[in-house]
Design a protein around this motif. Structure first.
Motif, mmCIF file in Angstrom:
data_model
loop_
_atom_site.group_PDB
_atom_site.id
_atom_site.type_symbol
_atom_site.label_atom_id
_atom_site.label_comp_id
_atom_site.label_asym_id
_atom_site.label_seq_id
_atom_site.Cartn_x
_atom_site.Cartn_y
_atom_site.Cartn_z
ATOM 1 N N GLU A 114 30.270 12.645 -1.418
ATOM 2 C CA GLU A 114 29.763 11.795 -0.474
ATOM 3 C C GLU A 114 28.911 12.438 0.645
ATOM 4 O O GLU A 114 27.918 11.849 1.368
ATOM 5 C CB GLU A 114 31.149 11.191 0.521
ATOM 6 C CG GLU A 114 31.894 10.068 -0.374
ATOM 7 C CD GLU A 114 33.122 9.763 0.090
ATOM 8 O OE1 GLU A 114 33.536 10.286 1.240
ATOM 9 O OE2 GLU A 114 33.842 9.238 -0.398
ATOM 10 N N HIS A 115 29.202 13.835 0.854
ATOM 11 C CA HIS A 115 28.382 14.439 1.882
ATOM 12 C C HIS A 115 27.011 14.604 1.170
ATOM 13 O O HIS A 115 25.926 14.478 1.978
ATOM 14 C CB HIS A 115 29.009 15.812 2.345
ATOM 15 C CG HIS A 115 30.098 15.651 3.407
ATOM 16 N ND1 HIS A 115 29.840 15.806 4.456
ATOM 17 C CD2 HIS A 115 31.286 15.046 3.447
ATOM 18 C CE1 HIS A 115 30.890 15.649 5.454
ATOM 19 N NE2 HIS A 115 31.813 15.140 4.695
ATOM 20 N N ARG A 170 24.877 11.167 1.366
ATOM 21 C CA ARG A 170 24.696 11.126 2.556
ATOM 22 C C ARG A 170 23.216 11.212 3.141
ATOM 23 O O ARG A 170 22.407 10.845 4.056
ATOM 24 C CB ARG A 170 25.465 11.581 3.865
ATOM 25 C CG ARG A 170 26.815 10.692 4.104
ATOM 26 C CD ARG A 170 27.343 11.244 5.351
ATOM 27 N NE ARG A 170 28.495 10.516 5.812
ATOM 28 C CZ ARG A 170 29.896 10.933 5.432
ATOM 29 N NH1 ARG A 170 30.255 11.924 4.671
ATOM 30 N NH2 ARG A 170 31.041 9.817 5.606
ATOM 31 N N ARG A 171 22.683 12.548 2.573
ATOM 32 C CA ARG A 171 21.246 13.013 2.965
ATOM 33 C C ARG A 171 20.374 12.184 2.428
ATOM 34 O O ARG A 171 19.104 12.113 2.771
ATOM 35 C CB ARG A 171 21.417 14.469 2.419
ATOM 36 C CG ARG A 171 22.216 15.302 2.628
ATOM 37 C CD ARG A 171 21.704 16.782 2.502
ATOM 38 N NE ARG A 171 21.548 17.264 0.974
ATOM 39 C CZ ARG A 171 22.246 17.670 0.267
ATOM 40 N NH1 ARG A 171 23.350 17.832 0.450
ATOM 41 N NH2 ARG A 171 21.876 17.767 -1.227
ATOM 42 N N ARG A 173 32.607 0.748 2.746
ATOM 43 C CA ARG A 173 31.803 2.104 3.453
ATOM 44 C C ARG A 173 30.537 2.371 2.607
ATOM 45 O O ARG A 173 29.704 3.319 3.143
ATOM 46 C CB ARG A 173 32.644 3.535 3.598
ATOM 47 C CG ARG A 173 33.991 3.228 4.206
ATOM 48 C CD ARG A 173 34.625 4.586 4.637
ATOM 49 N NE ARG A 173 33.705 5.357 5.233
ATOM 50 C CZ ARG A 173 33.816 6.689 5.154
ATOM 51 N NH1 ARG A 173 34.727 7.448 4.249
ATOM 52 N NH2 ARG A 173 32.968 7.561 5.831
ATOM 53 N N ARG A 194 18.843 5.618 6.416
ATOM 54 C CA ARG A 194 19.929 6.928 6.612
ATOM 55 C C ARG A 194 20.483 6.643 8.120
ATOM 56 O O ARG A 194 21.722 6.755 8.405
ATOM 57 C CB ARG A 194 19.292 8.265 6.501
ATOM 58 C CG ARG A 194 20.477 9.323 6.573
ATOM 59 C CD ARG A 194 19.797 10.389 6.406
ATOM 60 N NE ARG A 194 20.896 11.746 6.594
ATOM 61 C CZ ARG A 194 20.624 13.056 6.624
ATOM 62 N NH1 ARG A 194 19.436 13.323 6.666
ATOM 63 N NH2 ARG A 194 21.389 13.787 6.920
ATOM 64 N N ALA A 248 23.036 3.726 8.519
ATOM 65 C CA ALA A 248 24.290 4.009 7.853
ATOM 66 C C ALA A 248 24.893 4.829 8.709
ATOM 67 O O ALA A 248 26.160 4.796 8.812
ATOM 68 C CB ALA A 248 23.729 4.749 6.277
ATOM 69 N N ARG A 249 24.355 5.798 9.212
ATOM 70 C CA ARG A 249 25.197 6.717 9.975
ATOM 71 C C ARG A 249 25.893 5.928 11.313
ATOM 72 O O ARG A 249 26.966 5.930 11.758
ATOM 73 C CB ARG A 249 24.221 7.938 10.707
ATOM 74 C CG ARG A 249 25.014 8.823 11.396
ATOM 75 C CD ARG A 249 24.297 9.927 11.949
ATOM 76 N NE ARG A 249 23.252 9.688 13.020
ATOM 77 C CZ ARG A 249 22.443 10.456 13.447
ATOM 78 N NH1 ARG A 249 22.659 11.599 13.227
ATOM 79 N NH2 ARG A 249 21.494 10.171 14.441
ATOM 80 N N ASP A 262 28.608 4.045 10.452
ATOM 81 C CA ASP A 262 29.685 4.813 9.810
ATOM 82 C C ASP A 262 29.947 4.326 8.283
ATOM 83 O O ASP A 262 31.101 4.207 7.728
ATOM 84 C CB ASP A 262 30.829 4.568 10.390
ATOM 85 C CG ASP A 262 32.037 5.548 9.964
ATOM 86 O OD1 ASP A 262 31.665 6.660 9.689
ATOM 87 O OD2 ASP A 262 33.315 5.402 10.206
ATOM 88 N N LYS A 263 28.854 4.207 7.214
ATOM 89 C CA LYS A 263 28.595 3.787 6.070
ATOM 90 C C LYS A 263 28.027 5.110 5.440
ATOM 91 O O LYS A 263 27.336 6.026 5.810
ATOM 92 C CB LYS A 263 28.029 2.709 5.795
ATOM 93 C CG LYS A 263 28.739 1.547 6.451
ATOM 94 C CD LYS A 263 28.350 0.162 5.981
ATOM 95 C CE LYS A 263 28.851 -0.866 6.640
ATOM 96 N NZ LYS A 263 30.461 -0.703 6.547
ATOM 97 N N ILE A 264 28.464 5.075 3.947
ATOM 98 C CA ILE A 264 27.843 6.243 3.151
ATOM 99 C C ILE A 264 26.877 5.544 2.285
ATOM 100 O O ILE A 264 26.969 4.679 1.517
ATOM 101 C CB ILE A 264 28.832 6.832 2.386
ATOM 102 C CG1 ILE A 264 29.843 7.656 3.049
ATOM 103 C CG2 ILE A 264 28.442 7.843 1.185
ATOM 104 C CD1 ILE A 264 31.208 8.135 2.483
ATOM 105 N N ASP A 278 26.655 10.552 -7.405
ATOM 106 C CA ASP A 278 26.434 9.363 -6.783
ATOM 107 C C ASP A 278 26.614 8.010 -7.488
ATOM 108 O O ASP A 278 27.313 7.118 -6.836
ATOM 109 C CB ASP A 278 24.686 9.251 -6.843
ATOM 110 C CG ASP A 278 24.059 10.136 -5.818
ATOM 111 O OD1 ASP A 278 24.826 10.931 -5.122
ATOM 112 O OD2 ASP A 278 22.791 10.337 -5.889
#
Length: 666
Positions: A279-280, A283-284, A420, A439, A442-443, A446-448, A600
């Motif tokens: 998930e981290h 996020r990028r 999410r 991006r 999404a931030r 609060d979603k991925i 992913d």
């Protein structure tokens, strides 16, 4: 005198040894930092003039947990447990100055100190449980001694952050100051020394054991609440907290260490750690690490209808201001009351107060589409026919509408306000600014986000279609839909294929093609006037308000009239084939460049299709089963849809090199 070291600062001022953790950006307690802290404590205790130790963290926070990679093979010496034991055994009083966000091992280090001073903005938490792990440096033994079982379990089982100036965390602090914990700790040390400078090992405190009945009740209550939960780590935490009141301290530490090891090597923890990393990474959105990310304050949502209502609701819930515009005033006249009803539902359930709901609605502006595009950072199209709405130059436009994508499309997992996942569909004409905007959105929500390169199809859609195609093939071969769904549901997936098909509506799925000799069983059901939940019967019977599914005894006769029954496969065989087929579809997406990495696909599966996070997505699962075993199962299936079941070449390449799909993540 003073001396600077790479990861730990050391100085002595009037007999007070100041030890400062220096490992930016978050002061993670990795092996080198632990070793340096151990050496610093040894040195402090050998100082002839030393009278106390003040332990603090430099930078934005006191300390956080160790590197997650240490969980894979066990932490290198010195361990956190050894460091905490050394801190607690100090003959000099140790005062920890807490500030910022203190997580996991950082909290355990603070608990090993004899006293704790925190500023009012300090927040602490134990996120380990979300990774299938548990504290392993004494927190399950020290924390209950300070705050009792109930508060200790609240802190360790939730995985949430707690403010040090409010229950249950406030009981950990001997002093909470308005600001500047280091200065407050220095004053605390001075007062402590004036009073004799006594050491106070947390292991010797019994305050939390003062009411044995309440302690036992809290343990029993949490154990009963977790009885049917599948996750291992919460149950082990409860057992360790119970042991704190039953065993001597050293025996309790040994109990904790054994339980922590059980959690660390479990399949659950491996899956949860893989999900966290995936998930981290997702996020990028594969943007450059230094790509600036704007802070969004107001967005425009253009278009009416249910999608727009859900998007506006989700944005307002997250604190974004929204300009909601349509070209059809009637859409707003219908949509605004629907939006208000959504907020009313939250208020009735106690999810927010009436005042909070009104505050969020106050951030909403409505009007004609063209009038709503000013003063925003991002424009989201939530209905067709909005693409030519004029807007100021430089405002990125994103589309949440299904269909072909030329630039950037957003595909939200439902329900939008709670799920999410956002699949960010990057089309051939996408600009870097649009991807950055996706991006940022999404931030803000609060979603991925997961980056997808496709004309418009989604990873979730292809995975679920592969699952249903595989399930249909098993029915062709004589398996019963209920056996297939049951094997997946009892494993932990509550959206198995035939139940999910009924909920969606069988006519929507009946036209999907199958290979020659294979059947689409949704089409068969529709041919028998079984249309799914909306029609009262599909693979299941649907009765009541709202309709709930039940197994239909008549389905067996219907199936046997269409194809012969066969010896049932075991639940494990069913799962191996279904998840193997989904992973095979994932391999096709990787080969085409639709997705960039296997992880992913797993993020989409767990967040979009709701596969249990503690099990992992299909790419992770085939590694758990063993790629060779999965390949043999698919190759051994005597079904006409050979192209679907033939393992993709990447399986063979990975097997040859003794690797799994994890090796392809980057």
């Amino acid at each position: 005198m003073s001396e600077a070291r790479d990861t730990v600062g050391y100085s002595v001022d009037h007999g007070v040894v100041r030890i400062g953790i220096r490992n930016p950006p978050v002061n993670a307690l990795v092996r080198d930092v632990r070793a340096a802290l151990l050496a610093a404590f040894d040195r402090a205790c050998s100082e002839e003039s030393a009278v106390a130790i003040l332990l603090s963290g430099e930078g934005p926070g006191f300390a956080t947990g160790a590197d997650l990679s240490e969980s894979d093979g066990g932490a290198d010496a010195p361990t956190m447990a050894a460091l905490c034991a050394r801190v607690e055994a100090s003959p000099l009083p140790v005062v920890a100055a807490l500030h910022g966000t203190v997580l996991g091992a950082g909290v355990e280090l603070a608990l090993a100190a004899h006293y704790r001073v925190a500023d009012a903005d300090t927040r602490i938490g134990f996120p380990e449980v979300r990774l299938g792990l548990m504290p392993s440096a004494g927190a399950t033994q020290r924390l209950p001694r300070l705050v009792g079982a109930g508060a200790a379990l609240d802190l360790m089982l939730s995985g949430r952050l707690f403010s040090m100036d409010a229950p249950p965390a406030e009981a950990l602090a001997d002093l909470v100051v308005a600001e500047d914990a280091r200065a407050g700790a220095a004053q605390f040390v001075a007062a402590l020394l004036e009073d004799g400078g006594a050491v106070r090992p947390t292991s010797g405190i019994r305050l939390g054991f003062a009411d044995p009945k309440a302690y036992g009740h809290a343990v029993t209550q949490r154990r009963e609440a977790l009885a049917k939960a599948p996750e291992l780590a919460p149950r082990e935490i409860v057992a360790a907290v119970e042991a704190a009141n039953l065993l001597p301290f050293e025996a309790g530490l040994a109990f904790e260490a054994d339980a922590a090891q059980t959690c660390r090597v479990s399949a659950q923890s491996r899956a949860l750690r893989a999900a966290f990393v995936a998930e981290h990474r997702a996020r990028r959105l594969d943007l450059p690490a230094d790509a600036p990310l704007p802070e969004l304050t107001r967005i425009a949502v253009l278009g009416g209808g249910p999608l727009a209502v859900q998007l506006v609701f989700a944005a307002l819930l997250c604190g974004l201001a929204v300009n909601w515009g349509t070209r059809d005033p009637a859409a707003l006249r219908e949509g605004v009351p629907r939006l208000r009803r959504l907020f009313d539902g939250f208020v009735r359930r106690g999810a927010m107060s009436e005042d909070d709901a009104l505050d969020r609605l106050a951030d909403l502006r409505i009007g004609d589409s063209a009038a709503m595009t000013g003063g925003v950072e991002v424009i989201v199209h939530a209905a067709r026919g909005q693409g030519d709405v004029p807007a100021p130059d430089g405002i990125p436009r994103l589309s949440a509408v299904s269909g072909m994508v030329r630039q950037v499309g957003l595909r939200f997992a439902p329900p939008i306000h709670a799920a999410r996942l956002i699949e960010v569909i990057v089309g051939p004409s996408a600009s870097p600014e649009q991807i950055v905007a996706a991006r940022a959105l999404a931030r803000a929500l609060d979603k991925i986000p997961v980056r997808v390169h496709a004309p418009g199809e989604t990873v979730a859609g292809r995975l679920m279609a592969a699952c249903q195609r595989a399930a249909d093939a098993l029915v062709d071969l004589g398996q019963h839909p209920y056996d297939i769904d049951r094997a997946l549901r009892e494993w932990g997936w509550h959206r198995p294929p035939f139940l999910a098909s009924d909920r969606r509506g069988l006519p929507d799925l009946a036209a999907r093609p199958r290979a020659e000799g294979a059947r689409n069983w949704c089409d068969v059901m529709v041919g028998h006037d079984r249309r799914g939940r909306a029609g009262g019967a599909g693979f299941y019977l649907w009765e009541g308000t709202p309709p709930v599914p039940s197994e239909d005894p008549g389905l067996t006769a219907l199936l046997e009239a269409e194809r012969p029954a066969a010896r049932p496969l075991s639940p494990d065989q069913i799962r191996r084939l279904v998840f193997g087929a989904m992973a095979n579809e994932g391999a096709r997406m990787l080969a085409s460049g639709m997705v960039l990495r296997p992880s992913d696909i797993d993020v989409v599966a767990t967040l979009g299709l709701e596969l249990p996070r503690w099990r992992g997505g299909p790419m992770h699962l085939v590694g758990v089963y063993g790629l060779l075993s999965v390949c043999r199962a698919m190759e051994g299936l005597d079904h006409p849809d050979k192209a679907f079941w033939t393992p993709q070449p990447v399986f063979g390449a990975l097997i040859k090199n003794g690797r799994s799909f994890e090796a392809m993540n980057r």
